[in-house]
Design a protein around this motif. Structure first.
Motif, PDB file in Angstrom:
ATOM      1  N   GLN A  46       0.837  -1.204   0.000  1.00 23.52           N
ATOM      2  CA  GLN A  46       0.000   0.000   0.000  1.00 23.52           C
ATOM      3  C   GLN A  46       0.871   1.252   0.000  1.00 23.52           C
ATOM      4  N   ILE A  47       1.900   1.237   0.828  1.00 26.05           N
ATOM      5  CA  ILE A  47       2.803   2.386   0.945  1.00 26.05           C
ATOM      6  C   ILE A  47       3.546   2.620  -0.371  1.00 26.05           C
ATOM      7  N   LYS A  48       4.081   1.560  -0.965  1.00 24.87           N
ATOM      8  CA  LYS A  48       4.818   1.700  -2.226  1.00 24.87           C
ATOM      9  C   LYS A  48       3.921   2.259  -3.326  1.00 24.87           C
ATOM     10  N   THR A  49       2.713   1.750  -3.437  1.00 25.22           N
ATOM     11  CA  THR A  49       1.776   2.244  -4.448  1.00 25.22           C
ATOM     12  C   THR A  49       1.493   3.724  -4.242  1.00 25.22           C
ATOM     13  N   TYR A  50       1.215   4.117  -3.024  1.00 22.96           N
ATOM     14  CA  TYR A  50       0.920   5.517  -2.705  1.00 22.96           C
ATOM     15  C   TYR A  50       2.105   6.418  -3.047  1.00 22.96           C
ATOM     16  N   LEU A  51       3.293   6.023  -2.611  1.00 21.41           N
ATOM     17  CA  LEU A  51       4.475   6.860  -2.844  1.00 21.41           C
ATOM     18  C   LEU A  51       4.788   7.011  -4.331  1.00 21.41           C
ATOM     19  N   LYS A  52       4.647   5.945  -5.066  1.00 17.93           N
ATOM     20  CA  LYS A  52       4.898   6.018  -6.504  1.00 17.93           C
ATOM     21  C   LYS A  52       3.873   6.916  -7.189  1.00 17.93           C
ATOM     22  N   GLN A  53       2.634   6.885  -6.735  1.00 20.19           N
ATOM     23  CA  GLN A  53       1.606   7.778  -7.274  1.00 20.19           C
ATOM     24  C   GLN A  53       1.936   9.239  -6.977  1.00 20.19           C
ATOM     25  N   LYS A  54       2.632   9.486  -5.873  1.00 17.04           N
ATOM     26  CA  LYS A  54       3.040  10.847  -5.504  1.00 17.04           C
ATOM     27  C   LYS A  54       4.290  11.290  -6.263  1.00 17.04           C
ATOM     28  N   GLY A  55       4.886  10.384  -7.035  1.00 16.79           N
ATOM     29  CA  GLY A  55       6.079  10.718  -7.806  1.00 16.79           C
ATOM     30  C   GLY A  55       7.382  10.432  -7.089  1.00 16.79           C
ATOM     31  N   LYS A  75      20.345  11.504  12.072  1.00 15.26           N
ATOM     32  CA  LYS A  75      21.551  12.281  12.392  1.00 15.26           C
ATOM     33  C   LYS A  75      22.211  12.839  11.136  1.00 15.26           C
ATOM     34  N   ALA A  76      22.097  12.105  10.031  1.00 16.68           N
ATOM     35  CA  ALA A  76      22.692  12.531   8.757  1.00 16.68           C
ATOM     36  C   ALA A  76      21.797  13.508   7.992  1.00 16.68           C
ATOM     37  N   GLY A  77      20.621  13.820   8.552  1.00 12.08           N
ATOM     38  CA  GLY A  77      19.744  14.798   7.911  1.00 12.08           C
ATOM     39  C   GLY A  77      18.592  14.206   7.120  1.00 12.08           C
ATOM     40  N   GLY A  78      18.466  12.898   7.130  1.00 15.21           N
ATOM     41  CA  GLY A  78      17.358  12.247   6.444  1.00 15.21           C
ATOM     42  C   GLY A  78      16.134  12.144   7.344  1.00 15.21           C
ATOM     43  N   ILE A  79      15.076  11.639   6.780  1.00 15.70           N
ATOM     44  CA  ILE A  79      13.843  11.406   7.519  1.00 15.70           C
ATOM     45  C   ILE A  79      13.718   9.898   7.683  1.00 15.70           C
ATOM     46  N   SER A  80      13.521   9.447   8.898  1.00 16.59           N
ATOM     47  CA  SER A  80      13.353   8.012   9.111  1.00 16.59           C
ATOM     48  C   SER A  80      12.253   7.788  10.138  1.00 16.59           C
ATOM     49  N   ALA A  81      11.543   6.663   9.968  1.00 20.72           N
ATOM     50  CA  ALA A  81      10.442   6.370  10.878  1.00 20.72           C
ATOM     51  C   ALA A  81      10.072   4.899  10.796  1.00 20.72           C
ATOM     52  N   VAL A  82       9.456   4.440  11.873  1.00 22.00           N
ATOM     53  CA  VAL A  82       8.798   3.150  11.885  1.00 22.00           C
ATOM     54  C   VAL A  82       7.332   3.443  11.598  1.00 22.00           C
ATOM     55  N   VAL A  83       6.777   2.796  10.585  1.00 25.26           N
ATOM     56  CA  VAL A  83       5.382   3.037  10.216  1.00 25.26           C
ATOM     57  C   VAL A  83       4.598   1.740  10.267  1.00 25.26           C
ATOM     58  N   ARG A  84       3.343   1.872  10.664  1.00 26.96           N
ATOM     59  CA  ARG A  84       2.471   0.703  10.810  1.00 26.96           C
ATOM     60  C   ARG A  84       1.230   0.787   9.929  1.00 26.96           C
ATOM     61  N   SER A  85       1.125   1.873   9.154  1.00 23.84           N
ATOM     62  CA  SER A  85      -0.045   2.035   8.284  1.00 23.84           C
ATOM     63  C   SER A  85       0.257   3.054   7.192  1.00 23.84           C
ATOM     64  N   LEU A  86      -0.552   3.013   6.163  1.00 21.19           N
ATOM     65  CA  LEU A  86      -0.456   3.999   5.091  1.00 21.19           C
ATOM     66  C   LEU A  86      -0.745   5.396   5.628  1.00 21.19           C
ATOM     67  N   GLU A  87      -1.663   5.509   6.564  1.00 19.58           N
ATOM     68  CA  GLU A  87      -2.020   6.811   7.131  1.00 19.58           C
ATOM     69  C   GLU A  87      -0.811   7.485   7.784  1.00 19.58           C
ATOM     70  N   GLU A  88       0.026   6.707   8.467  1.00 22.22           N
ATOM     71  CA  GLU A  88       1.233   7.276   9.074  1.00 22.22           C
ATOM     72  C   GLU A  88       2.182   7.820   8.006  1.00 22.22           C
ATOM     73  N   VAL A  89       2.293   7.121   6.900  1.00 22.99           N
ATOM     74  CA  VAL A  89       3.153   7.574   5.806  1.00 22.99           C
ATOM     75  C   VAL A  89       2.601   8.860   5.209  1.00 22.99           C
ATOM     76  N   LYS A  90       1.289   8.936   5.037  1.00 21.33           N
ATOM     77  CA  LYS A  90       0.677  10.153   4.500  1.00 21.33           C
ATOM     78  C   LYS A  90       0.984  11.350   5.376  1.00 21.33           C
ATOM     79  N   LEU A  91       0.990  11.183   6.683  1.00 20.02           N
ATOM     80  CA  LEU A  91       1.325  12.284   7.591  1.00 20.02           C
ATOM     81  C   LEU A  91       2.769  12.749   7.380  1.00 20.02           C
ATOM     82  N   ILE A  92       3.669  11.799   7.190  1.00 19.53           N
ATOM     83  CA  ILE A  92       5.069  12.147   6.942  1.00 19.53           C
ATOM     84  C   ILE A  92       5.209  12.883   5.624  1.00 19.53           C
TER      85      ILE A  92
END
Length: 92
Positions: free
Chosen positions: A9-18, A70-87
């Protein structure tokens, strides 16, 4: 829900966002603890460790997620598509 289903679900959503999305597969020859999804979106590096409602990260996964932050990236543990959308919504 299975982690693989959440991940798809996350991969599909992210690819749709470009976004550029790579699924990282751990093997004998790769670095253990690397997050499941490595993403570039609007010039930002994002690393996501996908877990279901009950699974937890290992200490090595936690170390990698902290090193990415620490290197300036964004990292997170996600448990749903909704959490990814918030990020994603926080990235301009």
């Amino acid at each position: 829900m299975k982690e693989k289903n959440i991940e798809n679900q996350i991969k599909t959503y992210l690819k749709q966002k470009g976004a550029y999305v790579v699924k990282y597969f751990g093997t004998t020859y790769t670095q253990a603890g690397t997050p499941d999804l490595l993403i570039c979106y609007k010039g930002k590096f994002i690393a996501l460790e996908v877990k279901n409602e009950t699974n937890k990260t290992s200490s090595l996964q936690d170390i990698h997620l902290q090193q990415i932050k620490k290197a300036g990236g964004i990292s997170a543990v996600v448990r749903s598509l909704e959490e990814v959308k918030l990020i994603i919504d926080t990235i301009i």
